[in-house]
Enzyme design. Sequence first.
Site, PDB file in Angstrom:
ATOM      1  N   HIS A  32       9.217 -33.639 -22.093  1.00  0.00           N
ATOM      2  CA  HIS A  32       8.778 -34.436 -20.929  1.00  0.00           C
ATOM      3  C   HIS A  32       7.431 -33.965 -20.419  1.00  0.00           C
ATOM      4  O   HIS A  32       7.195 -33.884 -19.220  1.00  0.00           O
ATOM      5  CB  HIS A  32       9.839 -34.332 -19.821  1.00  0.00           C
ATOM      6  CG  HIS A  32      11.170 -34.848 -20.242  1.00  0.00           C
ATOM      7  ND1 HIS A  32      11.486 -36.185 -20.290  1.00  0.00           N
ATOM      8  CD2 HIS A  32      12.264 -34.188 -20.711  1.00  0.00           C
ATOM      9  CE1 HIS A  32      12.718 -36.342 -20.734  1.00  0.00           C
ATOM     10  NE2 HIS A  32      13.213 -35.151 -20.990  1.00  0.00           N
ATOM     11  N   GLU A  59       2.094 -11.223 -16.424  1.00  0.00           N
ATOM     12  CA  GLU A  59       1.734 -10.262 -15.366  1.00  0.00           C
ATOM     13  C   GLU A  59       1.175  -8.947 -15.925  1.00  0.00           C
ATOM     14  O   GLU A  59       0.516  -8.218 -15.204  1.00  0.00           O
ATOM     15  CB  GLU A  59       2.902  -9.982 -14.431  1.00  0.00           C
ATOM     16  CG  GLU A  59       4.053  -9.219 -15.016  1.00  0.00           C
ATOM     17  CD  GLU A  59       5.124  -8.919 -13.961  1.00  0.00           C
ATOM     18  OE1 GLU A  59       4.787  -8.713 -12.788  1.00  0.00           O
ATOM     19  OE2 GLU A  59       6.302  -8.904 -14.324  1.00  0.00           O
ATOM     20  N   GLU A  91      11.581 -15.492 -17.337  1.00  0.00           N
ATOM     21  CA  GLU A  91      11.343 -14.057 -17.150  1.00  0.00           C
ATOM     22  C   GLU A  91      10.432 -13.512 -18.249  1.00  0.00           C
ATOM     23  O   GLU A  91       9.515 -12.733 -17.976  1.00  0.00           O
ATOM     24  CB  GLU A  91      12.677 -13.311 -17.118  1.00  0.00           C
ATOM     25  CG  GLU A  91      12.597 -11.803 -17.080  1.00  0.00           C
ATOM     26  CD  GLU A  91      11.828 -11.233 -15.881  1.00  0.00           C
ATOM     27  OE1 GLU A  91      11.530 -11.999 -14.946  1.00  0.00           O
ATOM     28  OE2 GLU A  91      11.495 -10.037 -15.920  1.00  0.00           O
ATOM     29  N   LYS A  94       6.844 -11.703 -17.562  1.00  0.00           N
ATOM     30  CA  LYS A  94       6.495 -10.372 -18.095  1.00  0.00           C
ATOM     31  C   LYS A  94       5.158 -10.430 -18.829  1.00  0.00           C
ATOM     32  O   LYS A  94       4.285  -9.606 -18.633  1.00  0.00           O
ATOM     33  CB  LYS A  94       7.587  -9.875 -19.048  1.00  0.00           C
ATOM     34  CG  LYS A  94       8.875  -9.491 -18.375  1.00  0.00           C
ATOM     35  CD  LYS A  94       8.872  -8.116 -17.752  1.00  0.00           C
ATOM     36  CE  LYS A  94       8.630  -8.001 -16.305  1.00  0.00           C
ATOM     37  NZ  LYS A  94       9.303  -8.782 -15.319  1.00  0.00           N
ATOM     38  N   TRP A 150      -3.718  -1.825  -1.429  1.00  0.00           N
ATOM     39  CA  TRP A 150      -3.672  -3.132  -2.085  1.00  0.00           C
ATOM     40  C   TRP A 150      -4.280  -4.081  -1.063  1.00  0.00           C
ATOM     41  O   TRP A 150      -3.678  -4.354  -0.032  1.00  0.00           O
ATOM     42  CB  TRP A 150      -2.233  -3.519  -2.420  1.00  0.00           C
ATOM     43  CG  TRP A 150      -2.081  -4.798  -3.171  1.00  0.00           C
ATOM     44  CD1 TRP A 150      -2.363  -5.013  -4.491  1.00  0.00           C
ATOM     45  CD2 TRP A 150      -1.623  -6.059  -2.658  1.00  0.00           C
ATOM     46  NE1 TRP A 150      -2.090  -6.312  -4.830  1.00  0.00           N
ATOM     47  CE2 TRP A 150      -1.645  -6.980  -3.730  1.00  0.00           C
ATOM     48  CE3 TRP A 150      -1.207  -6.484  -1.415  1.00  0.00           C
ATOM     49  CZ2 TRP A 150      -1.252  -8.300  -3.590  1.00  0.00           C
ATOM     50  CZ3 TRP A 150      -0.803  -7.816  -1.262  1.00  0.00           C
ATOM     51  CH2 TRP A 150      -0.837  -8.698  -2.339  1.00  0.00           C
ATOM     52  N   ASN A 171       0.075   0.278   6.344  1.00  0.00           N
ATOM     53  CA  ASN A 171       0.551  -0.680   5.351  1.00  0.00           C
ATOM     54  C   ASN A 171       1.149  -1.839   6.123  1.00  0.00           C
ATOM     55  O   ASN A 171       2.008  -1.636   6.976  1.00  0.00           O
ATOM     56  CB  ASN A 171       1.612  -0.035   4.445  1.00  0.00           C
ATOM     57  CG  ASN A 171       2.180  -1.044   3.451  1.00  0.00           C
ATOM     58  OD1 ASN A 171       1.509  -2.021   3.127  1.00  0.00           O
ATOM     59  ND2 ASN A 171       3.391  -0.827   3.002  1.00  0.00           N
ATOM     60  N   GLY A 172       0.658  -3.060   5.864  1.00  0.00           N
ATOM     61  CA  GLY A 172       1.184  -4.238   6.561  1.00  0.00           C
ATOM     62  C   GLY A 172       0.023  -5.153   6.933  1.00  0.00           C
ATOM     63  O   GLY A 172      -1.090  -5.008   6.424  1.00  0.00           O
ATOM     64  N   LYS A 199       3.785  -3.356  -6.533  1.00  0.00           N
ATOM     65  CA  LYS A 199       5.205  -3.270  -6.878  1.00  0.00           C
ATOM     66  C   LYS A 199       6.080  -3.953  -5.834  1.00  0.00           C
ATOM     67  O   LYS A 199       7.068  -4.582  -6.172  1.00  0.00           O
ATOM     68  CB  LYS A 199       5.625  -1.802  -6.996  1.00  0.00           C
ATOM     69  CG  LYS A 199       7.082  -1.595  -7.407  1.00  0.00           C
ATOM     70  CD  LYS A 199       7.367  -2.162  -8.772  1.00  0.00           C
ATOM     71  CE  LYS A 199       8.814  -2.010  -9.173  1.00  0.00           C
ATOM     72  NZ  LYS A 199       9.124  -2.732 -10.424  1.00  0.00           N
ATOM     73  N   ARG A 236       2.211   1.007  -5.938  1.00  0.00           N
ATOM     74  CA  ARG A 236       2.322   0.081  -4.796  1.00  0.00           C
ATOM     75  C   ARG A 236       1.002  -0.624  -4.492  1.00  0.00           C
ATOM     76  O   ARG A 236       0.967  -1.596  -3.762  1.00  0.00           O
ATOM     77  CB  ARG A 236       2.781   0.835  -3.561  1.00  0.00           C
ATOM     78  CG  ARG A 236       4.146   1.465  -3.649  1.00  0.00           C
ATOM     79  CD  ARG A 236       4.451   2.252  -2.410  1.00  0.00           C
ATOM     80  NE  ARG A 236       4.411   1.418  -1.238  1.00  0.00           N
ATOM     81  CZ  ARG A 236       5.434   0.677  -0.819  1.00  0.00           C
ATOM     82  NH1 ARG A 236       6.551   0.689  -1.507  1.00  0.00           N
ATOM     83  NH2 ARG A 236       5.346  -0.078   0.249  1.00  0.00           N
ATOM     84  N   CYS A 281       0.861  -1.191   0.000  1.00  0.00           N
ATOM     85  CA  CYS A 281       0.000   0.000   0.000  1.00  0.00           C
ATOM     86  C   CYS A 281       0.894   1.235   0.000  1.00  0.00           C
ATOM     87  O   CYS A 281       2.087   1.148   0.224  1.00  0.00           O
ATOM     88  CB  CYS A 281      -0.855   0.048   1.275  1.00  0.00           C
ATOM     89  SG  CYS A 281      -1.916  -1.351   1.451  1.00  0.00           S
TER      90      CYS A 281
END
Length: 613
Positions: free
Chosen positions: A509, A493, A486, A490, A75, A101-102, A608, A27, A2
Amino acid sequence: MCGIVGYIGKRRVVPIILGGLKRLEYRGYDSAGIVFLREGKLEKYRCEGKLHNLDETMEEVRDANCHVGLGHTRWATHGPPSERNAHPHSDCTGNLVVVHNGIIENYHSLRDELQSKGHSFTSETDTEVLAHLIEEYLKGDLVAAIRKALKKVEGSYALGVLWTGQPDMLVAARNQSPLVLGIRESGGCFMASDIPALLPYTRQMIFLDDQELAVLKTDDIKVIGLRSGRSLKKDVQVIEWNAGMAEKAGFKHFMLKEIFEQPQAILNTFRGRLDPETGEIFLPEVGLSNKELKALHRISLVACGTSWHAALVAKYWLEKMTAIPVEVDIASEFRYRHLLLDKSVMVVPISQSGETADTLAGLRLAKKMGSRVISICNVLGSTITRESDGTIYTHAGPEIGVASTKAFTSQLTALLLLTLYIAQARQTLSKKDSTKLCHSIVALPHMLEENLPRFQQDIEPIAEEFQGSRDFLYLGRGCNFPIALEGALKLKEISYIHAEGYAAGEMKHGPIALIDRDMPVLALAPKDGVFEKVISNVEEVKARHGRLILVGEKGNKTLKRITDHVLYLPKINEELNPLLYSIPLQLLAYQIANKRGCDVDQPRNLAKSVTVE
Ligand code: AGP
């Protein structure tokens, strides 16, 4: 997670807080709120959805002649995104508000206890418990009440508190969630979850540590120990970033700007740390003598997400050039498995934000077990840097886009420098090879600067053709296997297309069952030691009518014989291919997401910096 912003001073508070929240929106952005003091009363505005919704509802009060307030962009962790779950939250009287925040881990029991004492709750959040808990202890002294309340709290918090009973102050408190304070020479004090919120107003910052509380007044900040109550001396740090670095500078999205900033970010990260003439590397922050580096038995890399992909690449480099066994762990697994660490192991947490809860927890475990902890991080003064024995900073500048790009290639740069530094100490790499690599590193930024616009153009038709895909498979081998991971991350997301990265040799496999005319498969095929192997895997895909995209070297005629969709890259020292090959994959993800109308900088459900477990 947040975003928190607070201000107390002589300037109008609403524009300062709105502007600060805008710079923190990466954030978390599922709801937002602002509270300020006007004529002794608290005025609170909250909205579900993006910050611009809140902005619109505050049209009439934007120029209010008010000078102290708090803001928050959320968030959601407890309680869905909604107006009533948005911060700030109030106590029963409405005269005290908090932003947080937390995660308050014991909020259920605290809420039951407070309700039994007559407190009435209006939200489903854990945060609201804090407002009522402080109210319970409030007997005219806000700081004393907060200290008593927080003694009962288990969990993480960055907290801002405002009370009409002491209107000349804001109180900030921190435990395991980032909180930075700002002070202007011309007057005014700030609090924020992250540096960019404060950059337009000040670069003089104080980083609170865990279990510390700060009292902000118009021209003064006092910091005390939460438990001891004793005042603490804190250094004021001058942040080298400027506000412009946190703006878009004409790009449509922060992510695109940051992709194009990579040449500079890579250059800034290696500048002053290598001598291309002699191949010598300078990393005094590692803080170990050659003898100690020679005595290392193992290196353990620990990270999350994109930073974990950087760690996977580094394993190839470190084991090849330093002859030290390397373990790579996802931090959320590392912290719960049976670790075999001691002083013969160097642990390297890798984190852009320096606040990722799982990575921080892994760091703390490693320190407890006697390992030397050298972190790779992009944010000065972040928690991970302050708890490490040493930090190799990447100098990527603020990374605002939620999808990490320039931080990733800067992490790779720092990890390659660390590899060369350890190899130099252990004499496991010839001076000739080290010098050759240093030359390649130094040449990289210019080469990227030259080729980025062409990459952008070459990728456009491919993004256009594949933007409607439902799935994507990315294949790579060797040190490019993590780049396949990666590239897939990208894409998924920011475009929400399901994408998987796979070791090319592993596809037969299982995943080969996915291949049909609808399945796009992107393979990384540089002309390196495993090129022929990758091509055999690519032929297996072609035989099953998979839709192939190949990324390889200019002039390699094999590629065009296999598929029409080829992205040609310059040939460079193959050790550097992970840095080069990740960039077109960033652009591909960006262009597809953009074409699909996705919110590239603030993808749904993401934040983020994940400062909770
Ligand atoms: C990267 O694109 C993601 N947004 C995410 O995986 C990120 O890399 C991860 O959360 C780790 O963050 P950190 O580097 O700040 O620790």
